[in-house]
Write a protein that holds these residues in place. Structure first.
Motif, short mmCIF file in Angstrom:
data_model
loop_
_atom_site.label_atom_id
_atom_site.label_comp_id
_atom_site.label_asym_id
_atom_site.label_seq_id
_atom_site.Cartn_x
_atom_site.Cartn_y
_atom_site.Cartn_z
N HIS A 136 0.84 -1.20 0.00
CA HIS A 136 0.00 0.00 0.00
C HIS A 136 0.87 1.25 0.00
CE1 HIS A 136 -2.70 2.98 2.03
NE2 HIS A 136 -3.55 2.48 1.15
N GLU A 137 1.89 1.24 0.84
CA GLU A 137 2.82 2.38 0.92
C GLU A 137 3.54 2.60 -0.40
OE1 GLU A 137 3.43 4.72 3.26
OE2 GLU A 137 1.69 3.86 4.28
N GLU A 138 3.94 1.54 -1.08
CA GLU A 138 4.64 1.70 -2.35
C GLU A 138 3.72 2.32 -3.41
OE1 GLU A 138 7.06 -0.82 -5.74
OE2 GLU A 138 6.84 -1.70 -3.75
N THR B 72 3.36 5.94 -2.63
CA THR B 72 4.60 6.62 -3.01
C THR B 72 4.62 6.90 -4.51
OG1 THR B 72 5.81 5.64 -1.17
CG2 THR B 72 7.12 6.45 -3.03
N LEU B 73 4.18 5.94 -5.31
CA LEU B 73 4.11 6.15 -6.77
C LEU B 73 3.13 7.27 -7.11
CD1 LEU B 73 4.11 2.48 -8.07
CD2 LEU B 73 5.91 4.18 -8.39
N PHE C 98 6.23 2.82 -12.30
CA PHE C 98 6.61 1.53 -11.75
C PHE C 98 7.52 1.70 -10.54
CE2 PHE C 98 5.74 1.04 -16.22
CZ PHE C 98 4.93 -0.08 -16.25
N GLY C 99 7.26 0.91 -9.51
CA GLY C 99 8.12 0.85 -8.35
C GLY C 99 8.86 -0.47 -8.34
N ASP C 100 9.38 -0.85 -7.19
CA ASP C 100 10.08 -2.13 -7.08
C ASP C 100 9.15 -3.31 -7.34
OD1 ASP C 100 12.47 -0.87 -6.48
OD2 ASP C 100 12.12 -0.97 -4.32
N TRP C 101 7.96 -3.27 -6.78
CA TRP C 101 7.01 -4.36 -6.92
C TRP C 101 5.67 -3.93 -7.49
CZ3 TRP C 101 8.59 -9.18 -6.43
CH2 TRP C 101 9.76 -9.42 -5.71
N CYS C 102 5.38 -2.66 -7.47
CA CYS C 102 4.05 -2.18 -7.83
C CYS C 102 4.07 -1.27 -9.05
CB CYS C 102 3.44 -1.42 -6.66
SG CYS C 102 3.31 -2.42 -5.17
N ALA D 13 4.71 10.58 -6.21
CA ALA D 13 5.77 10.95 -7.15
C ALA D 13 5.20 11.50 -8.45
CB ALA D 13 6.66 9.74 -7.44
N VAL D 14 4.16 10.87 -8.95
CA VAL D 14 3.53 11.35 -10.19
C VAL D 14 2.91 12.73 -9.97
CG1 VAL D 14 1.61 10.93 -11.77
CG2 VAL D 14 3.16 9.07 -11.18
N ALA D 15 2.27 12.91 -8.84
CA ALA D 15 1.61 14.19 -8.54
C ALA D 15 2.61 15.33 -8.40
CB ALA D 15 0.77 14.06 -7.27
N GLU D 16 3.81 15.02 -7.93
CA GLU D 16 4.80 16.07 -7.68
C GLU D 16 5.75 16.30 -8.85
OE1 GLU D 16 6.63 14.83 -4.04
OE2 GLU D 16 4.94 15.52 -2.84
#
Length: 70
Positions: free
Chosen positions: A21-23, A26-27, A46-50, A30-33
């Motif tokens: 959920h946290e990942e 975070t994505l 894309f993150g490490d797993w999500c 990041a997109v919003a900023e």
């Protein structure tokens, strides 16, 4: 930027473990900023797993789908 999640993406956030959920959050953050991530049409992050699939409309980021490989 304002963020909106369609129901399918919102459901994912309720069904995944806290670390995943946290990942995803975070994505989304990041997109919003990041103005370079705000492109017309459909895009993905894309993150490490999500991952998430999103589009932008004016000052709104619409998250269309999110998922995780774990």
């Amino acid at each position: 930027m304002r963020v909106e999640l369609i129901q399918r993406a919102a459901n994912v956030l309720f069904e995944v473990p806290d670390d995943v959920h946290e990942e995803i959050i975070t994505l989304i953050t990041a997109v919003a900023e990041d103005p370079t991530a705000q492109v017309p049409g459909v895009a993905a992050a894309f993150g490490d797993w999500c991952w998430l699939v999103y589009t932008t409309r004016g000052d709104v980021i619409e998250v269309l789908d999110a998922g995780c490989a774990r």
